[in-house]
Motif scaffolding. Structure first.
Motif, PDB file in Angstrom:
ATOM      1  N   HIS A  82       1.788   9.269   5.760  1.00 57.57           N
ATOM      2  CA  HIS A  82       1.758   8.223   6.782  1.00 57.57           C
ATOM      3  C   HIS A  82       2.527   8.644   8.038  1.00 57.57           C
ATOM      4  O   HIS A  82       3.517   9.380   7.973  1.00 57.57           O
ATOM      5  CB  HIS A  82       2.379   6.940   6.213  1.00 57.57           C
ATOM      6  CG  HIS A  82       2.333   5.780   7.149  1.00 57.57           C
ATOM      7  ND1 HIS A  82       1.181   5.080   7.406  1.00 57.57           N
ATOM      8  CD2 HIS A  82       3.313   5.180   7.880  1.00 57.57           C
ATOM      9  CE1 HIS A  82       1.436   4.092   8.248  1.00 57.57           C
ATOM     10  NE2 HIS A  82       2.733   4.140   8.555  1.00 57.57           N
ATOM     11  N   GLU A 108       0.836  -1.192   0.000  1.00 60.84           N
ATOM     12  CA  GLU A 108       0.000   0.000   0.000  1.00 60.84           C
ATOM     13  C   GLU A 108       0.872   1.243   0.000  1.00 60.84           C
ATOM     14  O   GLU A 108       2.057   1.183   0.330  1.00 60.84           O
ATOM     15  CB  GLU A 108      -0.947   0.021   1.214  1.00 60.84           C
ATOM     16  CG  GLU A 108      -0.237   0.185   2.547  1.00 60.84           C
ATOM     17  CD  GLU A 108      -1.223   0.313   3.705  1.00 60.84           C
ATOM     18  OE1 GLU A 108      -2.434   0.107   3.494  1.00 60.84           O
ATOM     19  OE2 GLU A 108      -0.769   0.637   4.818  1.00 60.84           O
ATOM     20  N   LYS A 109       0.254   2.375  -0.355  1.00 60.65           N
ATOM     21  CA  LYS A 109       0.977   3.645  -0.404  1.00 60.65           C
ATOM     22  C   LYS A 109       0.194   4.689   0.396  1.00 60.65           C
ATOM     23  O   LYS A 109      -1.026   4.756   0.307  1.00 60.65           O
ATOM     24  CB  LYS A 109       1.158   4.109  -1.853  1.00 60.65           C
ATOM     25  CG  LYS A 109       1.985   3.148  -2.700  1.00 60.65           C
ATOM     26  CD  LYS A 109       1.867   3.460  -4.183  1.00 60.65           C
ATOM     27  CE  LYS A 109       2.411   4.822  -4.534  1.00 60.65           C
ATOM     28  NZ  LYS A 109       2.368   5.074  -5.996  1.00 60.65           N
ATOM     29  N   ASP A 110       0.941   5.493   1.168  1.00 59.89           N
ATOM     30  CA  ASP A 110       0.307   6.531   1.979  1.00 59.89           C
ATOM     31  C   ASP A 110       1.192   7.776   1.949  1.00 59.89           C
ATOM     32  O   ASP A 110       2.296   7.774   2.498  1.00 59.89           O
ATOM     33  CB  ASP A 110       0.131   6.032   3.413  1.00 59.89           C
ATOM     34  CG  ASP A 110      -0.667   7.000   4.277  1.00 59.89           C
ATOM     35  OD1 ASP A 110      -0.985   8.111   3.798  1.00 59.89           O
ATOM     36  OD2 ASP A 110      -0.948   6.660   5.441  1.00 59.89           O
ATOM     37  N   ARG A 111       0.708   8.814   1.291  1.00 57.78           N
ATOM     38  CA  ARG A 111       1.493  10.041   1.116  1.00 57.78           C
ATOM     39  C   ARG A 111       1.836  10.692   2.447  1.00 57.78           C
ATOM     40  O   ARG A 111       2.935  11.243   2.614  1.00 57.78           O
ATOM     41  CB  ARG A 111       0.692  11.021   0.221  1.00 57.78           C
ATOM     42  CG  ARG A 111       1.220  12.437   0.166  1.00 57.78           C
ATOM     43  CD  ARG A 111       2.555  12.510  -0.550  1.00 57.78           C
ATOM     44  NE  ARG A 111       3.018  13.884  -0.616  1.00 57.78           N
ATOM     45  CZ  ARG A 111       3.644  14.549   0.365  1.00 57.78           C
ATOM     46  NH1 ARG A 111       3.886  13.936   1.522  1.00 57.78           N
ATOM     47  NH2 ARG A 111       4.028  15.787   0.206  1.00 57.78           N
TER      48      ARG A 111
END
Length: 203
Positions: free
Chosen positions: A141, A136-139
């Motif tokens: 985080h 997953e990707k989280d700008r």
């Protein structure tokens, strides 16, 4: 007879003088020739010889090296722009992380597009090796394990908290297990690597 005797003496004296001069010249020439041979043998005259290709080759290499050093190095923005330009649409990309060298590479179809520095886990909290994919990707985080620990451009590799993200860069491994990246590198990889991108971590 009175005139013949002096004439004979004069002729004899002349012959003796000529022989003596010849002997002196011979004795003088011999040492000079010998000395010249010794000098030539020792190479004392080599300084007067023209430079050969072998003599000038090291100097030419030094000049070439200086010219290379004078060339301006590409900036980070230029390297990223070049990597974007060389990307082939539709071809999967992958990330390779070398913990021994603290370097990473962005690859596509076996071709290196971009190389970058990383800062991996310290000895007490090492970064696990293995083959992963971005889960997953989280700008924006933030760590759930360490309070007040923002992790911008987070790209998760494991569900127990290991991932790639922007963070403080050190000259040695110093993270809690994640792979830290500079801001420009993290932003670039985040933008071009979709979920599912393969990531290999090795020593």
């Amino acid at each position: 007879m009175r005139f013949l005797l002096p004439l004979t003496c004069v002729l004899s004296l002349g012959l003796l003088t000529q022989c003596a001069s010849h002997k002196v010249a011979k004795d003088t020439a011999a040492p000079n020739a010998a000395d010249a041979a010794k000098v030539q043998k020792k190479g004392w005259f080599s300084q007067n010889k023209p430079d050969t290709a072998a003599d000038t080759k090291p100097e030419e290499k030094k000049d070439e090296k200086k010219e290379e050093e004078k060339k301006p190095q590409k900036t980070e923005a230029e390297r990223i722009a070049e990597a974007k330009k060389n990307m082939v649409p539709g071809v999967a990309k992958r990330i390779d992380i070398n913990l021994s060298t603290q370097r990473g590479k962005l690859l596509q179809g076996g071709k290196e597009l971009y190389s970058f520095a990383v800062c991996s886990g310290k000895k007490s909290t090492p970064t696990p090796t293995g083959s992963y994919s971005i889960l997953e990707k989280d700008r924006h985080h933030s760590s759930n394990l360490y309070p007040n620990s923002p992790m911008p451009y987070f790209m998760r590799l494991t569900w127990d908290g290991v991932g790639l993200h922007q963070g403080p860069m050190r000259s040695r491994p110093s993270s809690h297990g994640c792979i830290r990246l500079s801001r420009s590198t993290a932003a670039f990889l985040f933008s071009v690597c979709p979920g599912g991108t393969s990531v290999k971590v090795h020593k």
